[in-house]
Design a protein around this motif. Structure first.
Motif, PDB file in Angstrom:
ATOM      1  N   SER A 162       0.840  -1.200   0.000  1.00  0.00           N
ATOM      2  CA  SER A 162       0.000   0.000   0.000  1.00  0.00           C
ATOM      3  C   SER A 162       0.877   1.253   0.000  1.00  0.00           C
ATOM      4  N   GLY A 163       2.043   1.172   0.664  1.00  0.00           N
ATOM      5  CA  GLY A 163       2.979   2.295   0.692  1.00  0.00           C
ATOM      6  C   GLY A 163       3.642   2.532  -0.652  1.00  0.00           C
ATOM      7  N   PRO A 164       4.308   1.509  -1.251  1.00  0.00           N
ATOM      8  CA  PRO A 164       4.907   1.699  -2.578  1.00  0.00           C
ATOM      9  C   PRO A 164       3.897   2.120  -3.648  1.00  0.00           C
ATOM     10  N   PHE A 165       2.685   1.544  -3.589  1.00  0.00           N
ATOM     11  CA  PHE A 165       1.659   1.951  -4.562  1.00  0.00           C
ATOM     12  C   PHE A 165       1.330   3.435  -4.392  1.00  0.00           C
ATOM     13  N   ALA A 166       1.274   3.902  -3.153  1.00  0.00           N
ATOM     14  CA  ALA A 166       0.987   5.320  -2.906  1.00  0.00           C
ATOM     15  C   ALA A 166       2.117   6.205  -3.453  1.00  0.00           C
ATOM     16  N   VAL A 167       3.357   5.741  -3.286  1.00  0.00           N
ATOM     17  CA  VAL A 167       4.500   6.497  -3.826  1.00  0.00           C
ATOM     18  C   VAL A 167       4.415   6.567  -5.353  1.00  0.00           C
ATOM     19  N   MET A 168       4.092   5.426  -5.987  1.00  0.00           N
ATOM     20  CA  MET A 168       3.972   5.398  -7.449  1.00  0.00           C
ATOM     21  C   MET A 168       2.829   6.301  -7.912  1.00  0.00           C
ATOM     22  N   ASP A 169       1.695   6.225  -7.215  1.00  0.00           N
ATOM     23  CA  ASP A 169       0.549   7.068  -7.588  1.00  0.00           C
ATOM     24  C   ASP A 169       0.901   8.545  -7.462  1.00  0.00           C
ATOM     25  N   GLU A 170       1.613   8.874  -6.398  1.00  0.00           N
ATOM     26  CA  GLU A 170       2.011  10.275  -6.198  1.00  0.00           C
ATOM     27  C   GLU A 170       2.926  10.736  -7.334  1.00  0.00           C
ATOM     28  N   HIS A 171       3.843   9.852  -7.724  1.00  0.00           N
ATOM     29  CA  HIS A 171       4.770  10.189  -8.805  1.00  0.00           C
ATOM     30  C   HIS A 171       4.023  10.419 -10.118  1.00  0.00           C
ATOM     31  N   PHE A 172       3.145   9.473 -10.481  1.00  0.00           N
ATOM     32  CA  PHE A 172       2.414   9.624 -11.742  1.00  0.00           C
ATOM     33  C   PHE A 172       1.423  10.783 -11.681  1.00  0.00           C
ATOM     34  N   GLY A 173       0.927  11.055 -10.497  1.00  0.00           N
ATOM     35  CA  GLY A 173       0.054  12.205 -10.342  1.00  0.00           C
ATOM     36  C   GLY A 173       0.772  13.508 -10.638  1.00  0.00           C
ATOM     37  N   THR A 174       2.083  13.500 -10.485  1.00  0.00           N
ATOM     38  CA  THR A 174       2.888  14.693 -10.803  1.00  0.00           C
ATOM     39  C   THR A 174       3.343  14.696 -12.256  1.00  0.00           C
ATOM     40  N   VAL A 175       3.698  13.514 -12.775  1.00  0.00           N
ATOM     41  CA  VAL A 175       4.284  13.423 -14.111  1.00  0.00           C
ATOM     42  C   VAL A 175       3.226  13.545 -15.207  1.00  0.00           C
ATOM     43  N   LEU A 176       2.148  12.784 -15.094  1.00  0.00           N
ATOM     44  CA  LEU A 176       1.173  12.718 -16.182  1.00  0.00           C
ATOM     45  C   LEU A 176       0.568  14.076 -16.539  1.00  0.00           C
ATOM     46  N   PRO A 177       0.153  14.884 -15.568  1.00  0.00           N
ATOM     47  CA  PRO A 177      -0.425  16.186 -15.953  1.00  0.00           C
ATOM     48  C   PRO A 177       0.539  17.079 -16.724  1.00  0.00           C
ATOM     49  N   ASN A 178       1.832  16.813 -16.600  1.00  0.00           N
ATOM     50  CA  ASN A 178       2.824  17.634 -17.285  1.00  0.00           C
ATOM     51  C   ASN A 178       3.409  16.932 -18.518  1.00  0.00           C
ATOM     52  N   SER A 179       2.781  15.827 -18.918  1.00  0.00           N
ATOM     53  CA  SER A 179       3.277  15.079 -20.071  1.00  0.00           C
ATOM     54  C   SER A 179       2.485  15.482 -21.316  1.00  0.00           C
ATOM     55  N   LEU A 234      -3.488   6.368 -18.214  1.00  0.00           N
ATOM     56  CA  LEU A 234      -2.709   6.780 -19.377  1.00  0.00           C
ATOM     57  C   LEU A 234      -3.593   7.118 -20.579  1.00  0.00           C
ATOM     58  N   TRP A 235      -4.645   6.343 -20.788  1.00  0.00           N
ATOM     59  CA  TRP A 235      -5.491   6.560 -21.965  1.00  0.00           C
ATOM     60  C   TRP A 235      -6.140   7.947 -21.975  1.00  0.00           C
ATOM     61  N   PRO A 236      -6.750   8.400 -20.889  1.00  0.00           N
ATOM     62  CA  PRO A 236      -7.327   9.752 -20.920  1.00  0.00           C
ATOM     63  C   PRO A 236      -6.287  10.832 -21.201  1.00  0.00           C
ATOM     64  N   ARG A 237      -5.070  10.653 -20.643  1.00  0.00           N
ATOM     65  CA  ARG A 237      -4.031  11.647 -20.892  1.00  0.00           C
ATOM     66  C   ARG A 237      -3.630  11.637 -22.367  1.00  0.00           C
ATOM     67  N   PHE A 238      -3.499  10.447 -22.957  1.00  0.00           N
ATOM     68  CA  PHE A 238      -3.180  10.360 -24.376  1.00  0.00           C
ATOM     69  C   PHE A 238      -4.269  11.030 -25.210  1.00  0.00           C
ATOM     70  N   LYS A 239      -5.521  10.750 -24.869  1.00  0.00           N
ATOM     71  CA  LYS A 239      -6.642  11.345 -25.607  1.00  0.00           C
ATOM     72  C   LYS A 239      -6.596  12.873 -25.497  1.00  0.00           C
ATOM     73  N   MET A 240      -6.262  13.384 -24.330  1.00  0.00           N
ATOM     74  CA  MET A 240      -6.225  14.826 -24.145  1.00  0.00           C
ATOM     75  C   MET A 240      -5.118  15.458 -24.996  1.00  0.00           C
ATOM     76  N   VAL A 241      -3.909  14.869 -24.970  1.00  0.00           N
ATOM     77  CA  VAL A 241      -2.795  15.405 -25.758  1.00  0.00           C
ATOM     78  C   VAL A 241      -3.096  15.266 -27.252  1.00  0.00           C
ATOM     79  N   PHE A 242      -3.701  14.138 -27.621  1.00  0.00           N
ATOM     80  CA  PHE A 242      -4.055  13.922 -29.023  1.00  0.00           C
ATOM     81  C   PHE A 242      -5.056  14.982 -29.484  1.00  0.00           C
ATOM     82  N   ASP A 243      -6.031  15.275 -28.647  1.00  0.00           N
ATOM     83  CA  ASP A 243      -7.008  16.319 -28.976  1.00  0.00           C
ATOM     84  C   ASP A 243      -6.328  17.686 -29.086  1.00  0.00           C
TER      85      ASP A 243
END
Length: 704
Positions: free
Chosen positions: A403-420, A459-468
């Motif tokens: 639960s801890g490592p998953f939270a760390v990964m989620d936090e990381h992607f929560g920062t990276v994806l919006p800026n990708s 990932l799919w919604p982010r791809f769709k957003m950038v594609f749009d």
């Protein structure tokens, strides 16, 4: 003698078988002499007896020969007497043997009588023995049953004694011994005794238990206390920096997994404490490891695209400062896949080692870091999942730890994806996630299923957003800003071609319908923008050249990516074909306009049809002389025009050949028309031969 006579009489009787037997005559002639000493014999019934005996051979023979009964009787008596004398003489001769035989028979009779007496005694004794055997058999069965019962009782008693007794050696090991393999074997013995006491209802009522139970309880508490201290000490080793957790788990902790089983069975509260201590320790340790690894990877990240790096955005409008964050050589990676696709072939390669990569000053696109991070996650999760199953026998332990490592990964992607804003990078991450799901499936480890599904869903919604964003950049593009007075392929179209080719490559083995629909929308947007850009040219010919150059470049880029261009490539090939035909007409009209107009308007008319304005030699003669005087120069001008107009030499030569072929067709129709005109043969001297034109066409074909 009498016998001989009898036989003789029988023979005679047989010889005279044909003679008729007359009982009356014979009997009448018989004269029976009365014996002196005999009494009167009554003959009553004689006739009847003779009738009854006439069937007898002897009687019939006597009667037929007429032999007298008395003589025959005497003969028979003599014979009998002789036989009797012979018998007596023979008996006298054998008298000694008979006496001996009689004695033997008498002796045998005595012996048999004695044997009968003896056997009778035996029979009585055997009857007595049989009854004794029955008695012994009954006693044997009774003794066997008692023996069986005693063995069962002995077995149960021995088991009871073995299970309930507490050997001094076991007490010494549990109380004073170190926790090692011998200690674990002793724990197994203690566990069996504790289970025996708890499960068997008969044991609970025994007096022996009252003496032993307090000792067993003290041993249980001591064992639990000692195992707890030992396990906590081992768990603390996991918190030490630079500890190889997998080696510690496999080489040390798994050796003592029975100690955990013992706690689970006989000390549930203490087991829960150990479980909680391990879960908490591993949660913090792994969370810290992944957080440190992510921080190290972030230093290696190469930023590929920003919010303004879109297909339809004018590169000249972006600030110079916004390009300072990456080398110019990486700009092509925004829209072109290039070598980035190799990450899918290296999907199962080991994770990056940050300090080694940092020492080489090498930077990586984010999908490389994404694969490396998830490779580490998969390997760590697989090891931990297997260990938790073996050590604790509970899958829930794994999910509490991670639960801890998953939270760390989620936090990381929560920062990276919006800026990708790197659509190709995001699609690569989608494909990487799919490959990782297949790897975990082959490993038969389900612990990351929900996590990887969640990553894929994010990932799919982010791809769709950038594609749009790319589509909107084309739809909202400022045509005046993008337009350049240059018919060569536009950089926006090249971006589109590279971007589409990249996505087609990434969809080869997946056939993702959602991606196909998005690319169809993008194709419609680029078609509209390209037409708008073409219309910025004032001359129709330049518009056509511009479109042909862009379509040809797009097809070339799609073909380089692979043979899977599909509908999109076919769409641009159709457009190229159509606009090539338009350009050929425009090019010919520019150099041979009068000839083409005549052929299209007048050449199809029949001179003998009685038309109001029939075709005349005077109308055709200027066309023929004009063509003959400058056709070679015009072809050279067309060649020069094609060479300068089209960036792709092969495409230009193909268009030139099509134009010359079309010119030949027009000139052939003009020649055919002249043959139908009265006096047209006078112009034959001015006609250019078809073979000359064909020679020029072949010359350019050889150049091609």
């Amino acid at each position: 003698m009498a016998t001989d006579e009898l036989h003789k009489s029988e023979g005679e009787t047989m010889d005279s078988s044909k003679s008729v037997f007359n009982l009356g005559s014979v009997v009448g002639d018989l004269t029976i002499e009365e014996d002196a000493g005999s009494n009167d014999i009554s003959l009553e019934g004689l006739q009847q007896e003779l009738e009854e005996c006439k069937a007898d051979e002897v009687v019939a023979n006597i009667l037929s020969k007429g032999v007298k009964l008395r003589e025959y009787t005497k003969g028979v008596e003599n014979n009998l007497r002789q036989v009797e004398l012979d018998s007596i003489q023979e008996y006298i001769t054998e008298s000694d043997n008979l006496v001996s035989l009689h004695d033997q028979i008498r002796d045998c009779d005595i012996i048999l009588s004695q044997m009968e007496t003896l056997l009778g005694g035996f029979q009585v004794e055997i009857g007595s023995i049989s009854s004794d055997i029955k008695i012994l058999q009954e006693k044997s069965l009774d003794m066997g049953l008692k023996l069986k019962n005693r063995k069962v009782a002995e077995s149960k008693l021995a088991k009871f004694v073995e299970e309930i007794i507490v050997p001094p050696r076991m007490i010494d090991i549990i109380v004073d011994g170190e926790v090692n393999e011998e200690y674990l074997r002793t724990l197994e013995i203690l566990s069996k005794k504790l289970k025996f006491v708890e499960v068997d209802s008969m044991v609970k009522t025994s007096n022996a238990l009252k003496d032993v139970q307090p000792e067993l309880e003290r041993l249980r508490q001591k064992a639990i206390s000692k195992v707890f201290e030992f396990m906590i000490q081992k768990l603390y080793a996991l918190r030490k920096p630079k500890t190889n957790i997998q080696i510690l788990q496999q080489s040390i902790l798994l050796k003592y997994k029975y100690a955990i089983s013992f706690l689970k069975e006989h000390g549930k509260d203490v087991y829960n404490e150990v479980r909680a201590a391990y879960t908490d320790t591993m949660n913090k340790v792994l969370s810290a490891h992944f957080r440190a690894y992510i921080q190290a990877l972030e230093k290696l990240q190469l930023d590929i695209a920003g919010p303004t790096d879109l297909i339809g955005v004018d590169t000249r409008s972006t600030s110079l400062f916004s390009r300072g964050r990456e080398p110019l050589k990486n700009r092509s990676a925004i829209f072109a896949l290039g070598d980035r696709i190799s990450i899918l072939k290296e999907i199962d390669e080991p994770s990056l080692i940050p300090h080694i990569a940092e020492a080489s000053s090498k930077k990586y696109p984010y999908e490389v870091l994404f694969r490396s991070l998830h490779k580490l996650l998969m390997d760590t999760a697989t090891s931990e999942y297997v260990f938790c199953g073996d050590f604790f026998g509970e899958e829930s332990v794994f999910y509490e730890i991670f639960s801890g490592p998953f939270a760390v990964m989620d936090e990381h992607f929560g920062t990276v994806l919006p800026n990708s804003f790197d659509a190709i990078g995001i699609m690569l991450m989608i494909r990487i996630t799919h490959q990782h799901q297949l790897i975990m499936s082959r490993r038969r480890i389900p612990c990351l299923d929900s996590y990887l599904d969640k990553v894929n869903i994010s990932l799919w919604p982010r791809f769709k957003m950038v594609f749009d964003m790319h589509i909107n950049s084309l739809r909202n593009a400022n045509v005046k800003t993008l337009w350049e007075d240059d018919v060569h392929p536009h950089y926006v179209m090249r971006r589109y071609a590279e971007f589409t080719a990249s996505l087609i490559q990434l969809n080869v083995d997946y056939g993702d319908g959602q991606l196909d629909l998005n690319m169809e929308r993008l194709k419609m947007a680029i078609d509209d923008l390209l037409i708008k850009l073409a219309k910025m040219f004032t001359k129709p010919k330049l518009q056509t050249v511009f479109l042909i150059n862009n379509y040809d470049m797009t097809i070339a880029v799609l073909k380089e990516a692979g043979p899977e261009g599909g509908k999109i490539q076919a769409h641009f090939e159709d457009l190229l074909k159509n606009y090539t035909a338009v350009y050929v007409e425009e090019l010919l009209l520019e150099h041979f306009g009068n000839l083409i107009k005549f052929v299209k308007t007048r050449a199809s008319e029949d001179p003998n049809s009685g038309s109001d304005k029939p075709i005349t030699v005077a109308e055709v003669e200027p066309l023929v002389k004009d063509f003959g005087s400058r056709w070679k120069a015009a072809i050279e001008l067309m060649h020069s025009d094609v060479i300068t107009s089209f960036s792709n030499f092969l495409c230009g030569m193909e268009i030139l050949r099509a134009a010359l072929t079309q010119l030949l067709l027009y000139y052939t129709r003009l020649s055919d028309c002249m043959k139908k005109i009265d006096g047209g043969s006078a112009l034959n001297k001015d006609l250019v031969s078809i073979s000359s034109i064909m020679y020029e066409i072949r010359k350019f074909s050889r150049t091609f």
